[in-house]
Design a protein around this motif. Structure first.
Motif, mmCIF file in Angstrom:
data_model
loop_
_atom_site.group_PDB
_atom_site.id
_atom_site.type_symbol
_atom_site.label_atom_id
_atom_site.label_comp_id
_atom_site.label_asym_id
_atom_site.label_seq_id
_atom_site.Cartn_x
_atom_site.Cartn_y
_atom_site.Cartn_z
ATOM 1 N N GLU B 105 0.820 -1.208 0.000
ATOM 2 C CA GLU B 105 0.000 0.000 0.000
ATOM 3 C C GLU B 105 0.854 1.258 0.000
ATOM 4 O O GLU B 105 0.584 2.212 -0.730
ATOM 5 C CB GLU B 105 -0.929 -0.001 1.212
ATOM 6 N N ASN B 106 1.907 1.260 0.797
ATOM 7 C CA ASN B 106 2.777 2.434 0.846
ATOM 8 C C ASN B 106 3.422 2.699 -0.513
ATOM 9 O O ASN B 106 3.565 3.839 -0.937
ATOM 10 C CB ASN B 106 3.852 2.227 1.913
ATOM 11 N N PHE B 107 3.772 1.617 -1.204
ATOM 12 C CA PHE B 107 4.417 1.731 -2.513
ATOM 13 C C PHE B 107 3.463 2.376 -3.531
ATOM 14 O O PHE B 107 3.898 3.081 -4.446
ATOM 15 C CB PHE B 107 4.823 0.332 -2.968
ATOM 16 N N ALA B 111 1.369 10.176 -2.659
ATOM 17 C CA ALA B 111 1.275 11.410 -1.875
ATOM 18 C C ALA B 111 2.363 11.519 -0.803
ATOM 19 O O ALA B 111 2.648 12.608 -0.322
ATOM 20 C CB ALA B 111 -0.106 11.516 -1.242
ATOM 21 N N HIS B 112 3.004 10.400 -0.457
ATOM 22 C CA HIS B 112 4.018 10.486 0.595
ATOM 23 C C HIS B 112 5.386 10.938 0.074
ATOM 24 O O HIS B 112 6.269 11.272 0.857
ATOM 25 C CB HIS B 112 4.141 9.147 1.339
ATOM 26 N N PHE B 113 5.551 10.980 -1.239
ATOM 27 C CA PHE B 113 6.877 11.276 -1.809
ATOM 28 C C PHE B 113 7.535 12.557 -1.270
ATOM 29 O O PHE B 113 8.684 12.516 -0.844
ATOM 30 C CB PHE B 113 6.806 11.343 -3.340
ATOM 31 N N VAL B 116 8.461 11.937 2.575
ATOM 32 C CA VAL B 116 9.324 10.820 2.981
ATOM 33 C C VAL B 116 10.585 10.756 2.115
ATOM 34 O O VAL B 116 11.670 10.438 2.583
ATOM 35 C CB VAL B 116 8.545 9.483 2.918
ATOM 36 N N HIS B 117 10.436 11.059 0.820
ATOM 37 C CA HIS B 117 11.589 11.010 -0.090
ATOM 38 C C HIS B 117 11.919 12.427 -0.560
ATOM 39 O O HIS B 117 12.070 12.693 -1.742
ATOM 40 C CB HIS B 117 11.289 10.099 -1.269
ATOM 41 N N THR B 118 12.028 13.319 0.414
ATOM 42 C CA THR B 118 12.193 14.743 0.145
ATOM 43 C C THR B 118 13.395 15.019 -0.761
ATOM 44 O O THR B 118 14.483 14.506 -0.508
ATOM 45 C CB THR B 118 12.360 15.491 1.491
ATOM 46 N N GLN B 233 14.015 4.723 3.626
ATOM 47 C CA GLN B 233 13.166 5.823 4.091
ATOM 48 C C GLN B 233 11.743 5.310 4.333
ATOM 49 O O GLN B 233 11.101 5.650 5.313
ATOM 50 C CB GLN B 233 13.166 6.966 3.064
ATOM 51 N N ASP B 234 11.272 4.450 3.421
ATOM 52 C CA ASP B 234 9.942 3.865 3.604
ATOM 53 C C ASP B 234 9.885 2.986 4.853
ATOM 54 O O ASP B 234 8.906 2.978 5.577
ATOM 55 C CB ASP B 234 9.553 3.011 2.386
ATOM 56 N N ARG B 235 10.971 2.243 5.073
ATOM 57 C CA ARG B 235 10.984 1.321 6.214
ATOM 58 C C ARG B 235 10.754 2.070 7.524
ATOM 59 O O ARG B 235 10.004 1.624 8.388
ATOM 60 C CB ARG B 235 12.326 0.585 6.258
#
Ligand code: GSH
Ligand code: FE2
Lengths: 232, 288
Positions: B105-107, B111-113, B116-118, B233-235
């Motif tokens: 789901e996170n993958f 919207a989290h980019f 989280v992956h600034t 970063q996702d972890r």
């Protein structure tokens, strides 16, 4: 380019060199080595460069270093004009204390570093034992930093940071990557938390995965009572 | 409806990389809460056993897959694996203390980019996700999201500048997600990144990212490193989500973000009964 660093982005040991280079403002050539999954650091080619079979490797001219403690020392002696990172005042006791805690940084690699590799990649270890030794190491540092704070010393060997602080910092800061085993959370170590804050405030500080910059701190780190991530 | 464990047993799960120099002859791991052993024989042949059962095994996309079922569903297809100019990049495994469904789901959630992956996969203030379409492909039984456009400072190792990246997502199996995205240096092809998820149990998974890229410049180590940096970063986020399992009942949601694909994914899981790793009865799981 001042030197070459054989690097792996997720390695806390490699990060020591990247961090110090950034603090000192030194340019270097970075060559990424595929530690996982290819185990490229154990390949024929890499073993020929450094028979130690570990990362990082720092090379300059004929010199090949495979120990981060030696790398930090060489960088301090070569590029640090302040003379603070390696105490340059001909005080054997100050220098001995830095060496003492550089040695301790090796214990951190062997404990928290190994436990973290196990959490990330399931490298085979005696996990319970390594986690127990990790907690012992954290407690030892906490006790030391608490004593230092009584004398208004914010860093491991005094009022200024040295290469011993940089050597100990990564795996202490990364202990949360290991898991939620009791005794690994920074919440239990106020002196370590303050010290991490001081290091993150140093000019030239850079992050790595699992070690955030101050302004990037996730809510749950800034305030341990917030642990919920919004859903949906 | 079939119980979640029985449903989960019908699929294939990744447990290794075909050419892994470090895998021991007898490699012990877990799938769906069961202890299994992947054995590599002298002549190189592979087998998987679980106690005295022997499990099905196959090789695809540089990975070794296993299934507890005697008659598993066919493994999904990625036709682009035949494009020989692509670089095929297994990125290793990262273990995460979260439900396998959470990892997928996170993958899917673009919207989290920026947060989280600034400055890599997203940046502020470019946080808007333009409207896009999500469908269920009934014949293939897959979730498909098309034309997701997003501004990315560094879309891939090969990107020299920020670009508006277009994404297509496919979820061909409950624990597999594949994305197709703009290739930074070619407009005629799309790069592929997929997440193959090994369900250790309902609260723990091992994630095997795999890429099929058009990139003649970067070294293998550089490409793997790029992906591992992002996944770490996702972890961090995944391990702090509460609850650990993926809530499926839409009533439990507080929709705070544009998250169409994630909603479609959860509906599709619910409809097909693929609820291993899902949180169905909220009262039973207490917060840690
Ligand atoms: N003594 C070395 C140890 C470095 C080290 O343990 N590096 C890890 C990666 S962070 C490594 O390469 N491990 C491979 C191995 O030990 O085989 C140092 O201080 O730099
Ligand atoms: Fe992400």
């Amino acid at each position: 380019m001042e030197f070459t660093l054989y690097d792996y982005a997720l390695s806390g040991n490699c990060y020591k060199v990247r961090l110090f280079a950034s603090i000192l403002g030194v340019n270097y050539e970075k060559i990424s080595v595929e530690f996982h999954p290819a185990a490229e650091h154990k390949s024929e080619t890499m073993l020929q460069i450094s028979p130690a079979g570990t990362l990082p490797i720092l090379t300059v001219g004929e010199m090949v270093l495979s120990e981060t403690q030696a790398m930090l020392f060489w960088m301090a002696k070569t590029y640090d004009r302040s003379g603070a990172w390696w105490p340059n005042n001909y005080d054997p006791m100050a220098q001995a204390m830095v060496l003492q805690w550089l040695g301790f940084s090796g214990d951190l690699t062997a404990t928290i570093g190994q436990a973290r590799l196990n959490s990330l990649f399931q490298t085979p270890i005696d996990r319970a034992k390594v986690v127990k030794c990790s907690v012992t190491a954290l407690r030892r540092l906490e006790a030391h930093l608490t004593e230092q704070s009584f004398e208004q010393k914010k860093f491991i060997t005094g009022v200024f940071p040295t290469i011993a602080d940089l050597a100990c910092f990564p795996y202490v800061a990364l202990s949360g990557d290991v898991g939620t085993d009791p005794g690994l959370e920074h919440d239990s170590y106020p002196a370590i938390r303050n010290w991490i804050y001081e290091i993150k405030s140093l000019p030239g500080f850079i992050p790595m995965p699992g070690i955030f910059e101050m302004h990037q701190l996730k809510d749950h780190e800034a305030d341990p009572t917030i642990r919920q991530v919004p859903e949906g | 409806m079939m119980n979640p464990v029985e449903r989960a047993k019908q699929d294939w799960y990744p447990i290794g990389i075909v050419s892994d120099p470090r895998r021991p002859k007898r490699y012990a791991t877990r799938v769906l809460g069961k202890d299994i052993v992947l054995e590599t024989k002298e002549e190189g042949s592979l087998s998987v056993s679980c106690g005295d059962e022997s499990w099905e095994i196959t090789e695809a996309y540089d990975h070794i897959w296993t299934s507890p079922s005697q008659n598993p569903k066919p493994l999904f297809s990625i036709p682009e694996e035949n494009e020989r100019d692509r670089r095929f990049v297994p990125c290793g495994v990262v273990h995460v203390r979260c439900s396998p469904l959470r990892a997928v789901e996170n993958f899917l959630d673009i919207a989290h980019f920026p947060f989280v992956h600034t400055d890599v996969l997203g940046s502020e203030p470019h946080t808007e996700v333009a409207p896009y379409k999500v469908n269920i492909d009934e014949t293939k039984d897959e979730v498909i999201a098309t034309k997701v456009k997003f501004f990315q400072p560094q879309a891939a190792k090969s990107a020299n500048e920020g670009i508006v990246t277009e994404y297509i997502y496919r979820v061909p199996a409950p624990m597999t997600a594949i994305l197709y995205k703009t290739c930074p240096n070619r407009d005629d092809v799309l790069d592929i990144i997929s997440l193959f998820v090994q369900p250790i149990d309902e609260d723990n998974c091992a994630v095997w990212p795999w890429m099929a890229l058009y990139d003649d410049e970067s070294s293998m180590a550089d490409m793997v490193e790029f992906q591992q940096l992002i996944f770490l970063q996702d972890r961090n986020i995944l391990e702090n989500q509460i609850p650990k399992r993926l809530p499926i009942d839409p009533k439990m949601e507080i929709p705070t973000r544009a998250d169409l694909t994630s909603v479609a994914y959860r509906r599709w899981l619910k409809k097909s009964g693929a609820l291993y790793g899902a949180l169905i009865q909220p009262a039973e799981q207490s917060a840690e």
